[in-house]
Enzyme design. Structure first.
Site, PDB file in Angstrom:
ATOM      1  N   HIS A  25      72.105  33.501  42.215  1.00  0.00           N
ATOM      2  CA  HIS A  25      71.407  32.566  41.323  1.00  0.00           C
ATOM      3  C   HIS A  25      71.215  31.282  41.934  1.00  0.00           C
ATOM      4  CE1 HIS A  25      69.696  31.550  37.530  1.00  0.00           C
ATOM      5  NE2 HIS A  25      70.523  30.376  37.574  1.00  0.00           N
ATOM      6  N   HIS A  71      65.514  32.589  32.358  1.00  0.00           N
ATOM      7  CA  HIS A  71      67.027  32.447  31.403  1.00  0.00           C
ATOM      8  C   HIS A  71      67.204  33.622  30.788  1.00  0.00           C
ATOM      9  CE1 HIS A  71      69.807  29.190  29.596  1.00  0.00           C
ATOM     10  NE2 HIS A  71      69.932  29.240  30.929  1.00  0.00           N
TER      11      HIS A  71
END
Length: 682
Positions: A25, A71
């Site tokens: 990430h 998200h």
């Protein structure tokens, strides 16, 4: 490896820093070489990828700050807070550049609405986005809503934010001078969001909602609004040397990346906290929201504190920039981390996954149902049906810059020009043809801008995929990125930022998401409002239609299969844009999901249309690079290849096909197009 490199054991703080900052990430360790193939420079690009947001010139006196984030995992575990904090995070990315946020877009992807769990996710994600955006006063002006079984268990929540800033006064995120101080401003730090970056780098399991809830941050939009005003006031002083949002990996992520040009000493015990007994690892890695880190000269610390207090915000002077390239964390005088900053920020080892091509297209099997039944089924599919239930929850007119939000693209007035925005992609097409489908996503977004007469300025992306540990997914990722770069070069539109979200899979539902390289595109043009065609207008089709049923909405409702579209001709986009600019058309819309039928139903629901070809191909094919335009006189299209298909007017949508006439009444159209709204309201 780290023990060998450092010559010692690591502290718990150091291990946590590496676990998060070296996660996929944060580090992009498997995609970085691919991302470097994308075109990122252009005549209007002032600051490209690598910062919290990109800066693109809009005029001599105005620049755009633009970014896009996902998200995804948090929005499955806690849909309301996951989506809300997704909005808050991307807004702070824009804010960290010294820019005022002016618009949001939200491409969203969910499993089918016949599942109660998916309806719950849609309801709460939309509420989280709407509540947060409305409270902070930033309008959601554009979005996308896609439904497919592959997103069950792993919805995608992608958000684009655009802000404005003086081209000569934007702020960057890397520290400028040893001896300056690092000041933390905003909410107190708690334990929420611990391990969020590493959590986003793995797939979701059946017990995710309970086990992973501590990894989801909790947002406070009222504090965010104060933070926006405070940071803009600080930026106005000209004394902020650099600024960064606290997002993934919390204070450790923001401060180490910020300090990577020199080095830094952080004092974890100086951080203002909202929970007792927090240890250094928690303080450094928590992803509590509404926090910013600014670099200022020592003599300006008090001024920043005064501004923070004026907006009722807490603040702490938590560190100093040092000339030595080390990242040092102290807690009550004890060193709990001491690392080479380059190793922490840029030392993640790259990994290359095995790649294996696949073929997912299937032969076309002609549906046997009557054309009218197929038409109503396509119009009722949630990808095509109206999204009123969603849009009604967003304040689209706050800031009073919205000019036109209908159909193809959003138009905001910026100075004396139009800021035009579009977003999204078609995952079903991309699954079948990753290279061509992603290239078409670029062309389709540019087509949306063309319908309002605008030129693309730049692209941002959220590259959402399943696990690259599957060879076919690794190949899919490569093909999508290469297709994205190819089309961006052809359209002369730089890709200035975005993010990569991998491991979007669900053990609970045994799903892998379809490839979803969702795009955000912004353009510039003259201020114009999208207009509906008038009775008596001539309807014409621009562009060539092929039998492209693979990945179509018709395919989704019938399982008919078929070939996905080839890459469209960008020249058609330019031709339509020029027609709109010359005011030669009264209305224009590009053909995408649902094909010509969906365009007619939304733009000319009362019209008389004659189609001589195969009815399924004419009505439901999703070939890209096609436009439905309305003109007062066909002469306005002279020099542009087109086919007249009918006229606007009458009391129904009348389709004169080679096998007979189909009439769809306004009531039937409304019943089909309102299907999603009825499902979500009741």
């Amino acid at each position: 490896m780290l023990r060998k490199t450092l010559g010692r054991d690591l502290t718990d703080v150091e291990l946590a820093c590496f676990e998060n900052l070296w996660s996929e990430h944060c580090s992009y360790r498997s995609t970085k070489p691919l991302l470097k193939t994308l075109p990122t420079v252009g005549s209007e690009v002032l600051l490209g990828p690598g910062d919290d947001a990109a800066i693109v010139r809009f005029s001599d006196t105005c620049a755009l700050a633009i970014g896009m984030e996902s998200h995804n995992h948090p929005s499955y575990v806690d849909p309301y807070d996951g989506a809300a904090t997704g909005v808050g995070g991307i807004v702070r990315d824009i804010l960290s550049m010294g820019a005022r946020p002016v618009a949001l877009m939200d491409p969203l992807y969910f499993g089918p609405l016949d599942s109660e769990k998916n309806r719950y996710l849609v309801e709460h994600v939309v509420a989280g986005i709407g509540d947060y955006g409305n409270c902070i006063g930033v309008p959601v002006v554009r979005g996308e809503l896609v439904f497919d079984p592959s997103y069950s268990g792993n919805p995608l929540v992608n958000v684009v934010c655009v802000g404005t800033v003086d081209p000569g006064r934007y702020i960057t995120a890397r520290v400028k001078k040893p001896g300056s101080h690092l000041v933390l401003i905003g909410s107190s730090t708690g334990r929420d969001g611990l391990g969020g970056a590493s959590f986003a780098s793995r797939d979701l399991s059946e017990d995710s909602e309970a086990a992973d809830r501590p990894s989801v941050q909790i947002g406070d939009p009222y504090t965010e609004k104060l933070l926006i005003d405070a940071i803009l006031a600080m930026a106005e002083t000209g004394k902020v040397l650099s600024c960064r949002d606290l997002g993934a990996a919390g204070l450790a992520g923001a401060s180490s990346e910020m300090a990577s040009t020199f080095g830094a000493v952080l004092h974890a015990d100086r951080v203002h906290l909202r929970e007792t007994g927090m240890v250094p690892r928690e303080i450094m890695l928590a992803e509590s929201q509404e926090r910013m880190l600014v670099e200022v000269a020592p003599e300006d610390v008090a001024l920043m504190g005064e501004i923070a207090e004026m907006y009722d915000l807490s603040w702490s002077d938590i560190g100093e920039v040092i000339g030595e390239p080390r990242y040092i964390v102290k807690f009550h005088g004890e060193v709990v981390a001491d690392l080479p900053v380059d190793l922490l920020v840029g030392g993640a080892p790259l990994c290359a996954w095995e790649k294996s091509p696949y073929s997912a297209e299937t032969p076309f099997v002609r549906p046997e149902a009557p054309v009218k039944d197929l038409a109503l089924a396509v119009l009722a599919h949630p990808d095509v049906a109206r999204k009123d239930w969603v849009y009604e929850q967003y304040d689209k007119d706050v800031q009073l810059q919205s000019v036109s939000l209908l159909h193809d693209a959003a138009v905001l007035r910026l100075e004396d020009k139009a800021l035009v925005l579009s977003c999204g992609c078609n995952p079903r097409h991309i699954h079948l043809k990753p290279f061509e489908g992603t290239a078409n996503a670029v062309i389709e977004n540019a087509s949306n801008l063309a319908c309002l007469g605008a030129d693309p300025l730049c692209i941002v992306d959220c590259l959402n995929f399943a696990s690259p540990e599957h060879p076919e997914i690794a190949w899919q990722i490569e093909q999508c990125v290469l297709g994205l770069g190819d089309a961006a070069r052809k359209m002369e539109t730089p890709i200035v930022g975005g993010n990569v979200s991998l491991y979007n899979e669900s053990d609970e539902f045994e799903t892998q998401i379809k490839p979803t390289p969702s795009l955000g595109m912004v353009g510039r043009g003259e201020v114009r409002e999208w207009t509906a065609p008038q009775d008596g207008d001539v309807l014409a089709l621009i562009g060539t239609t092929g039998p492209d049923f693979g990945g179509s909405v018709l395919g989704a409702v019938t399982g008919c299969g078929g070939s996905a579209p080839a890459i469209a001709d960008p020249a058609v986009v330019v031709a339509v844009r020029d027609l709109v600019r010359a005011d030669n058309v009264t209305a224009a819309t590009d053909l995408s999901r649902g094909g010509l039928l969906a365009a007619l139903a939304k733009v000319a629901p009362c019209s008389d249309v004659t189609l001589a070809g195969d009815p399924l191909e004419e009505l439901f094919s999703e070939t890209y690079g096609r436009f439905l335009v309305a003109v007062r006189d066909e002469a306005a299209l002279a020099g542009t290849g087109h086919r007249v298909i009918g006229t606007v007017g009458g009391d129904a949508l009348t389709l004169r096909l080679r096998d007979g006439t189909v009439v769809i009444t306004p009531g039937e159209l409304d019943a089909a197009l309102s299907a999603t709204t009825r499902t979500m309201r009741y």
